[in-house]
Design a protein around this motif. Structure first.
Motif, PDB file in Angstrom:
ATOM      1  N   GLY A 283     -16.598  -9.477   7.686  1.00  0.00           N
ATOM      2  CA  GLY A 283     -15.752 -10.263   6.786  1.00  0.00           C
ATOM      3  C   GLY A 283     -14.365  -9.661   6.611  1.00  0.00           C
ATOM      4  N   VAL A 284     -13.646 -10.199   5.637  1.00  0.00           N
ATOM      5  CA  VAL A 284     -12.277  -9.755   5.344  1.00  0.00           C
ATOM      6  C   VAL A 284     -12.130  -9.562   3.842  1.00  0.00           C
ATOM      7  CG1 VAL A 284      -9.827 -10.389   5.442  1.00  0.00           C
ATOM      8  CG2 VAL A 284     -11.333 -10.992   7.330  1.00  0.00           C
ATOM      9  N   VAL A 285     -11.410  -8.522   3.449  1.00  0.00           N
ATOM     10  CA  VAL A 285     -11.119  -8.250   2.034  1.00  0.00           C
ATOM     11  C   VAL A 285      -9.614  -8.362   1.824  1.00  0.00           C
ATOM     12  CG1 VAL A 285     -11.220  -6.568   0.155  1.00  0.00           C
ATOM     13  CG2 VAL A 285     -13.088  -6.692   1.815  1.00  0.00           C
ATOM     14  N   LEU A 286      -9.198  -9.099   0.796  1.00  0.00           N
ATOM     15  CA  LEU A 286      -7.794  -9.171   0.388  1.00  0.00           C
ATOM     16  C   LEU A 286      -7.680  -8.583  -1.010  1.00  0.00           C
ATOM     17  CD1 LEU A 286      -6.893 -12.840   1.485  1.00  0.00           C
ATOM     18  CD2 LEU A 286      -6.490 -10.723   2.759  1.00  0.00           C
ATOM     19  N   ALA A 287      -6.673  -7.762  -1.238  1.00  0.00           N
ATOM     20  CA  ALA A 287      -6.522  -7.114  -2.550  1.00  0.00           C
ATOM     21  C   ALA A 287      -5.054  -6.989  -2.905  1.00  0.00           C
ATOM     22  CB  ALA A 287      -7.189  -5.733  -2.546  1.00  0.00           C
ATOM     23  N   LEU A 288      -4.789  -6.987  -4.217  1.00  0.00           N
ATOM     24  CA  LEU A 288      -3.411  -6.965  -4.696  1.00  0.00           C
ATOM     25  C   LEU A 288      -3.287  -6.121  -5.955  1.00  0.00           C
ATOM     26  CD1 LEU A 288      -0.481  -8.324  -4.706  1.00  0.00           C
ATOM     27  CD2 LEU A 288      -1.476  -9.966  -6.289  1.00  0.00           C
ATOM     28  N   GLU A 289      -2.214  -5.349  -5.999  1.00  0.00           N
ATOM     29  CA  GLU A 289      -1.839  -4.601  -7.198  1.00  0.00           C
ATOM     30  C   GLU A 289      -0.896  -5.513  -7.993  1.00  0.00           C
ATOM     31  OE1 GLU A 289       0.873  -0.607  -7.963  1.00  0.00           O
ATOM     32  OE2 GLU A 289       1.407  -2.069  -6.443  1.00  0.00           O
TER      33      GLU A 289
ATOM     34  N   GLY B 107      -6.034  -3.800   9.683  1.00  0.00           N
ATOM     35  CA  GLY B 107      -5.708  -3.515   8.289  1.00  0.00           C
ATOM     36  C   GLY B 107      -4.216  -3.685   8.093  1.00  0.00           C
ATOM     37  N   ALA B 108      -3.805  -4.389   7.048  1.00  0.00           N
ATOM     38  CA  ALA B 108      -2.385  -4.664   6.816  1.00  0.00           C
ATOM     39  C   ALA B 108      -2.025  -4.319   5.384  1.00  0.00           C
ATOM     40  CB  ALA B 108      -2.072  -6.137   7.099  1.00  0.00           C
ATOM     41  N   ALA B 109      -0.784  -3.871   5.183  1.00  0.00           N
ATOM     42  CA  ALA B 109      -0.304  -3.533   3.840  1.00  0.00           C
ATOM     43  C   ALA B 109       1.158  -3.911   3.716  1.00  0.00           C
ATOM     44  CB  ALA B 109      -0.481  -2.033   3.573  1.00  0.00           C
ATOM     45  N   THR B 110       1.546  -4.368   2.533  1.00  0.00           N
ATOM     46  CA  THR B 110       2.939  -4.701   2.266  1.00  0.00           C
ATOM     47  C   THR B 110       3.235  -4.440   0.790  1.00  0.00           C
ATOM     48  OG1 THR B 110       4.630  -6.434   2.458  1.00  0.00           O
ATOM     49  CG2 THR B 110       2.423  -7.132   1.797  1.00  0.00           C
ATOM     50  N   GLY B 111       4.503  -4.461   0.431  1.00  0.00           N
ATOM     51  CA  GLY B 111       4.877  -4.205  -0.954  1.00  0.00           C
ATOM     52  C   GLY B 111       5.391  -2.786  -1.152  1.00  0.00           C
ATOM     53  N   LYS B 112       5.507  -2.422  -2.413  1.00  0.00           N
ATOM     54  CA  LYS B 112       6.124  -1.136  -2.775  1.00  0.00           C
ATOM     55  C   LYS B 112       5.377   0.075  -2.212  1.00  0.00           C
ATOM     56  CE  LYS B 112       8.190  -0.900  -6.715  1.00  0.00           C
ATOM     57  NZ  LYS B 112       8.480  -0.867  -8.166  1.00  0.00           N
TER      58      LYS B 112
ATOM     59  N   ARG C  36      -9.730   1.779  -3.771  1.00  0.00           N
ATOM     60  CA  ARG C  36      -9.273   3.172  -3.713  1.00  0.00           C
ATOM     61  C   ARG C  36      -7.845   3.262  -3.181  1.00  0.00           C
ATOM     62  NH1 ARG C  36      -8.576   6.940  -0.055  1.00  0.00           N
ATOM     63  NH2 ARG C  36      -9.356   5.624   1.634  1.00  0.00           N
ATOM     64  N   ILE C  37      -7.556   2.502  -2.141  1.00  0.00           N
ATOM     65  CA  ILE C  37      -6.228   2.551  -1.515  1.00  0.00           C
ATOM     66  C   ILE C  37      -5.158   2.036  -2.472  1.00  0.00           C
ATOM     67  CG2 ILE C  37      -4.808   1.505   0.305  1.00  0.00           C
ATOM     68  CD1 ILE C  37      -7.342   1.656   2.095  1.00  0.00           C
ATOM     69  N   LEU C  38      -5.451   0.960  -3.206  1.00  0.00           N
ATOM     70  CA  LEU C  38      -4.457   0.418  -4.130  1.00  0.00           C
ATOM     71  C   LEU C  38      -4.205   1.369  -5.301  1.00  0.00           C
ATOM     72  CD1 LEU C  38      -5.078  -3.435  -4.320  1.00  0.00           C
ATOM     73  CD2 LEU C  38      -3.202  -2.205  -3.250  1.00  0.00           C
TER      74      LEU C  38
ATOM     75  N   GLY D 190       4.575  -5.813  -5.862  1.00  0.00           N
ATOM     76  CA  GLY D 190       3.333  -5.044  -5.938  1.00  0.00           C
ATOM     77  C   GLY D 190       2.686  -4.912  -4.564  1.00  0.00           C
ATOM     78  N   THR D 191       1.930  -3.855  -4.375  1.00  0.00           N
ATOM     79  CA  THR D 191       1.282  -3.604  -3.081  1.00  0.00           C
ATOM     80  C   THR D 191       0.161  -4.599  -2.840  1.00  0.00           C
ATOM     81  OG1 THR D 191       1.718  -1.258  -3.445  1.00  0.00           O
ATOM     82  CG2 THR D 191       0.232  -1.820  -1.648  1.00  0.00           C
ATOM     83  N   ALA D 192       0.122  -5.153  -1.624  1.00  0.00           N
ATOM     84  CA  ALA D 192      -0.951  -6.066  -1.219  1.00  0.00           C
ATOM     85  C   ALA D 192      -1.531  -5.557   0.093  1.00  0.00           C
ATOM     86  CB  ALA D 192      -0.426  -7.484  -1.049  1.00  0.00           C
ATOM     87  N   ILE D 193      -2.845  -5.622   0.234  1.00  0.00           N
ATOM     88  CA  ILE D 193      -3.474  -5.161   1.472  1.00  0.00           C
ATOM     89  C   ILE D 193      -4.550  -6.141   1.928  1.00  0.00           C
ATOM     90  CG2 ILE D 193      -3.065  -2.721   0.967  1.00  0.00           C
ATOM     91  CD1 ILE D 193      -6.031  -2.459   0.274  1.00  0.00           C
ATOM     92  N   GLY D 194      -4.845  -6.086   3.224  1.00  0.00           N
ATOM     93  CA  GLY D 194      -5.947  -6.836   3.802  1.00  0.00           C
ATOM     94  C   GLY D 194      -6.726  -5.911   4.714  1.00  0.00           C
TER      95      GLY D 194
END
Length: 288
Positions: A45-51, A189-194, A224-226, A35-39
């Motif tokens: 601050g920092v936001v971490l999010a995951l699909e 900003g970082a993103a990984t996954g599908k 929104r990005i996820l 699943g897609t993960a982003i920071g």
């Protein structure tokens, strides 16, 4: 010379004739199926999010958290093989505890990334182990307290052995991404996954380097990005998991915490609305 994996992918410690390590490349492929993960690094601050893809309707909603707290000031989200991610987090907690025991303070995010990058890279060296099948994003807030006397050498005031620049402060938000090879970089900003390619293109549009994005805006943009990145696998349901870390004066008081339910639901509502708007625009273009 172009090599194929045959014969060179059986051991972790063997390179192909053109210098490739196929075991590491296979690990990267495992991450791309996750699943897609982003920071997102914001100014406060920092936001971490995951699909988090729902693989079974019998799974309990909200359970099986994939974003973990390492120390009170840092969190990790990973994409790829879930068991590998859990072991990665376990090791990161050990590193943070060791640092706290030795230095009596939370581990700086850069030091945590450095230690974990070295740990992951060690798993690419020996034939008795395999590389980690995860790419991890580490987010943290380093204390912005005034530095102690020996914390920074200044022009030589009379106080302290090394002196200090008056009012000097260090710290703030940090974001790092560690790949299966052990490579890590600091990111805005970082993103990984599908859905990483779609997510990266959206992150680049935010101009994060300018440092104008607030933490609350970051939460809404992450949702929104996820949702946008999830368009590639529309047929699968997913849960949105989000955490954030703010300054000492912010909503989390410098701690890594889950985004409050009300704010997360508001961010999801706005993300769905934005997605529907994009679809309407595409339909209009097609008709024209």
């Amino acid at each position: 010379m172009t090599s194929i994996g045959t014969g060179y992918d059986l051991s972790n410690s063997v390179f192909s004739p053109d210098g490739r390590n196929f075991q590491v490349e296979y690990a990267v492929k495992a991450v791309e199926n996750g699943g897609t993960a982003i920071g997102i690094r914001c100014k406060d601050g920092v936001v971490l999010a995951l699909e988090k893809l729902v693989v079974s309707k019998l799974l309990k909603h909200g359970a099986n958290k994939r974003i973990a707290t390492v120390d009170r000031n840092a969190g990790i989200v990973s994409s790829g093989l879930t068991p590998d991610g859990r072991h990665f987090v376990s090791r990161a907690r050990d590193e943070a505890a060791q640092w706290r025991k030795l230095y009596k303070a939370p581990i700086p995010t850069s030091s945590l990334a450095n230690r974990m990058g070295s740990y992951v890279q060690a798993y690419t060296l020996y034939s008795s182990v395999r590389p980690f099948g995860v790419t991890a994003i580490i987010g943290g807030w380093d204390a912005e307290d005034e530095l102690p006397v020996d914390g920074m050498v200044g022009s030589g005031p009379s106080v302290g052995s090394g002196g200090k620049q008056e009012g000097s402060k260090k710290g703030g938000p940090s974001l790092y991404m560690i790949e299966p090879s052990g490579l890590y970089w600091g990111y805005y900003g970082a993103a990984t996954g599908k859905g990483r390619q779609s997510a990266k293109s959206e992150l680049e549009k935010l101009d994060l380097a300018a440092g104008n994005l607030t933490l609350e805006e970051g939460v809404k943009e992450a949702a929104r990005i996820l949702y946008f990145a999830h368009e590639d696998s529309k047929d699968k349901e997913f849960e949105l998991e989000m955490t954030w870390i703010s300054s000492k004066d912010g909503p989390t008081k410098g701690r890594h915490e889950e985004v409050p339910k009300e704010l997360r639901e508001e961010a999801e509502r706005l993300a769905k609305k934005a997605l529907e708007g994009d679809e309407d625009d595409e339909d209009t273009k097609m008709e024209e």
